[in-house]
Design a protein around this motif. Structure first.
Motif, short mmCIF file in Angstrom:
data_model
loop_
_atom_site.label_atom_id
_atom_site.label_comp_id
_atom_site.label_asym_id
_atom_site.label_seq_id
_atom_site.Cartn_x
_atom_site.Cartn_y
_atom_site.Cartn_z
N ALA A 60 -24.55 -3.98 5.56
CA ALA A 60 -23.75 -2.89 6.12
C ALA A 60 -23.06 -3.38 7.39
O ALA A 60 -23.54 -3.16 8.50
CB ALA A 60 -24.62 -1.67 6.43
N PRO A 61 -21.91 -4.04 7.25
CA PRO A 61 -21.21 -4.52 8.46
C PRO A 61 -20.66 -3.40 9.33
O PRO A 61 -20.47 -3.58 10.53
CB PRO A 61 -20.08 -5.39 7.88
N SER A 62 -20.41 -2.23 8.74
CA SER A 62 -19.93 -1.06 9.50
C SER A 62 -20.84 0.12 9.15
O SER A 62 -20.49 0.96 8.31
CB SER A 62 -18.47 -0.75 9.15
N PRO A 63 -22.01 0.19 9.77
CA PRO A 63 -23.06 1.11 9.29
C PRO A 63 -22.68 2.57 9.23
O PRO A 63 -23.20 3.31 8.39
CB PRO A 63 -24.20 0.87 10.31
N LEU A 64 -21.79 3.05 10.11
CA LEU A 64 -21.56 4.48 10.23
C LEU A 64 -20.34 4.97 9.47
O LEU A 64 -19.89 6.10 9.69
CB LEU A 64 -21.45 4.87 11.72
N ASN A 65 -19.81 4.18 8.57
CA ASN A 65 -18.71 4.65 7.74
C ASN A 65 -19.10 5.92 7.00
O ASN A 65 -20.21 6.04 6.49
CB ASN A 65 -18.27 3.58 6.75
N ARG A 197 -29.68 11.35 22.78
CA ARG A 197 -28.76 10.62 21.92
C ARG A 197 -28.19 11.60 20.90
O ARG A 197 -28.69 12.72 20.77
CB ARG A 197 -29.46 9.45 21.22
N ALA A 198 -27.16 11.19 20.19
CA ALA A 198 -26.47 12.12 19.29
C ALA A 198 -26.47 11.61 17.86
O ALA A 198 -26.13 10.45 17.59
CB ALA A 198 -25.03 12.34 19.75
N HIS A 199 -26.85 12.48 16.93
CA HIS A 199 -26.63 12.21 15.52
C HIS A 199 -25.14 12.12 15.24
O HIS A 199 -24.33 12.81 15.87
CB HIS A 199 -27.21 13.34 14.66
N VAL A 200 -24.78 11.33 14.26
CA VAL A 200 -23.41 11.29 13.77
C VAL A 200 -23.27 12.32 12.65
O VAL A 200 -23.97 12.24 11.64
CB VAL A 200 -23.04 9.89 13.25
N GLY A 201 -22.42 13.31 12.87
CA GLY A 201 -22.13 14.25 11.81
C GLY A 201 -23.00 15.49 11.80
O GLY A 201 -23.93 15.65 12.59
N LEU A 207 -25.54 12.31 -0.74
CA LEU A 207 -26.06 10.94 -0.73
C LEU A 207 -25.39 10.11 0.35
O LEU A 207 -26.06 9.35 1.07
CB LEU A 207 -25.87 10.30 -2.10
N ALA A 208 -24.09 10.25 0.50
CA ALA A 208 -23.39 9.52 1.57
C ALA A 208 -23.93 9.90 2.94
O ALA A 208 -24.10 9.04 3.82
CB ALA A 208 -21.88 9.79 1.49
N ARG A 213 -27.11 8.42 7.71
CA ARG A 213 -28.14 8.76 8.70
C ARG A 213 -29.18 7.64 8.79
O ARG A 213 -29.60 7.25 9.90
CB ARG A 213 -28.80 10.09 8.32
N TYR A 214 -29.62 7.11 7.64
CA TYR A 214 -30.53 5.95 7.69
C TYR A 214 -29.88 4.79 8.41
O TYR A 214 -30.53 4.08 9.19
CB TYR A 214 -30.95 5.54 6.28
N ALA A 215 -28.60 4.57 8.17
CA ALA A 215 -27.91 3.47 8.83
C ALA A 215 -27.89 3.66 10.34
O ALA A 215 -28.07 2.69 11.10
CB ALA A 215 -26.49 3.34 8.29
#
Length: 511
Positions: A60-65, A197-201, A207-208, A213-215
């Motif tokens: 995962a080179p860009s984990p938060l995509n 800290r902040a969750h993304v989204g 599934l995405a 979130r795991y990433a």
């Protein structure tokens, strides 16, 4: 191990693009790589037996995509792996290649086999012209042998928004031979303003969403360090899917979902869990279920009976809060489900090891107060608990030890044959870990709540932390470790209290 090697191993989780636990060799390879560094989520090992261990990574080179694919294209990628007795990898004891597929979010689960029992190993991966960090792992002793004394640490509940993962770092620095995670590895909630800290989204459903979130969680360097330090054995609790869910039943109405959408959400959650954990293929998800209760033997020293207390339970009696509820006594109700109860008691009857260690999620001992008891714990399934306790007594299980997460505070307890009689026989031990971050810093309280009505409770502490156990043929020692703050990064860990359980003598003695 040399100081340089030790720093490389534990701090390897800090590796960024173009760097790893082998900085010189990685730099040479990375200079010719055509793609960004793919090991942003680190590496892990788990599920050790006497001759093999699972090796895990996810590219995962860009984990938060937002698509959950971590910046990877829709194409399979070959990943090489190596195992050695040294972190220089001068001699390989096992190696091979595996395909990381787009359908599995480019995660891989390698079974490194043909290893020696009770031995330490180093492992790494290579993909797309890059080397991963280096991890350390360990095999179990052979059946019929105790092997070395085992240092095993366990924790649970790592809400990303509520603090930094200093607890994971301190666990890694203890050089454990094994780490158990008892659930709530991620939290499903959307971001809440004003937290550390902040969750993304927003709250995760698809599934995405779960993959991203795991990433986010696995991008944390302290979590990566703990995975690199030792093999893990994992079981989920509720937040890997949704707060307080029971079996196939939702406990929350936000976000609003149809029955079909809830089933799809649960399926996505379990798929993402398998993709992101160092589990064997036998634990792969199938539809909206996943076969996670299992037994792992640590030679003749210990047997780990890992339970799933969410997927098969009856719904919480009278709701999931604290209350007085006679339905909690119904014999028809089971927390692990009838099949899992039978499986557990069959395993306890085998007497495989000196210590029978039950790794599970929710408070096991009785804990009543003026408002009643938690219907989300074993107090909401009292007949189920009684069947299991009486079952291990009837089977002559000498040293049952229950390990628990979920409640975000540290507790220690004797287990009683009859909780209505404080003078009844002590028949086992429960150790409850505090959380990695969940509930924030805590207030440091040590007064045991409601001990007058629950005299079997021996310890309480409200800070974040973990339990470090040292397991030998004659005793199990438990050190309750805590950090003063998780709202700030880097706090030291201190031992708040230590207990021992002696072989053949159920219950805890303070050290």
């Amino acid at each position: 191990m040399s100081p340089i090697s030790r720093r490389t191993l534990v701090l390897g989780g800090l590796a960024a693009a173009g760097a790893s636990a082998l900085p010189v060799r990685t730099a040479v390879i990375a200079a010719t790589a055509a793609v960004p560094y793919p090991f942003q989520l680190g590496i892990a090992s788990g599920e050790p037996d006497a001759t093999s261990v699972v090796l895990w990574t996810r590219l995962a080179p860009s984990p938060l995509n937002a698509d959950g694919q971590g910046g990877m294209a829709n194409a399979d990628v070959v990943v090489d792996w190596q195992v050695s007795t040294t972190d220089a990898f001068s001699t390989l004891v096992a190696s091979g290649s595996v395909t990381a597929s787009y359908a599995a979010a480019h995660s891989v689960h390698v079974i490194a086999s043909g290893l020696n029992p009770d031995s330490d190993y180093f492992y790494r991966f290579r993909a797309q012209g890059h080397l991963s960090p280096v991890g350390r792992t360990r095999t179990a002793p052979a059946v019929g042998t105790n092997g070395r004394d085992l240092t095993m640490a366990f924790t649970s509940c790592a809400h990303y928004e509520e603090g930094y993962y200093t607890v994971y770092r301190r666990m890694a620095e203890d050089n454990p031979g094994l780490i158990l995670h008892l659930g709530d590895y991620i939290y499903e909630y959307g971001t809440v303003a004003g937290r550390t800290r902040a969750h993304v989204g927003a709250e995760i459903v698809s599934l995405a969403d779960y993959r991203r979130r795991y990433a986010q969680y696995k991008s944390d360097p302290d979590l990566q360090a703990a995975h690199q330090a030792a093999p893990w054995i994992v079981v989920p609790d509720d937040h890997e899917v949704e707060n307080n869910y029971a079996g196939t039943i939702r406990e929350n109405n936000t976000p609003a979902l149809t029955a079909a959408q809830w089933t799809a959400r649960r399926s996505a959650a379990y798929q993402a869990y398998y993709e992101n954990m160092p589990l064997r293929p036998a634990q792969a998800n199938s539809g909206n279920s996943i076969p996670l209760y299992r037994r792992l033997r640590w030679g003749s020293l210990a047997t780990f009976h890992m339970l799933d207390t969410r997927q098969y339970r009856n719904d919480q009696a009278c709701g999931d809060g604290w209350q007085i509820c006679s339905d909690a006594d119904l014999a028809s109700r089971s927390l692990p489900g009838n099949a899992q109860e039978t499986w557990l008691l069959d395993g306890l009857n085998q007497h495989y090891g000196t210590w029978d260690i039950i790794g599970q999620q929710v408070f096991f001992a009785r804990r009543f107060n003026s408002t009643g008891a938690s219907m989300d714990s074993w107090d909401g399934y009292r007949a189920s608990r009684a069947r299991i306790q009486q079952g291990w007594v009837d089977r002559g299980t000498r040293n049952p030890v229950v390990l628990t997460g979920d409640v975000h505070r540290a507790w220690a307890s004797d287990l009683k044959a009859d909780y209505n009689n404080a003078n009844s026989a002590t028949i086992g031990t429960e150790l409850v870990t505090s959380s990695v971050t969940s509930s924030g810093d805590g207030d440091g309280a040590t007064t045991i709540p409601d001990v007058g009505t629950n005299p079997w409770l021996k310890f309480f502490h409200n800070r974040r932390g973990y339990v470090r156990t040292t397991i030998s043929p004659t005793q199990l020692r438990a050190d309750f470790r805590a950090v003063a703050k998780v709202s700030e990064h880097g706090a030291a860990a201190t031992t708040q209290k230590s207990f021992v359980a002696q072989e053949g003598q159920p219950g805890l003695q303070a050290v």
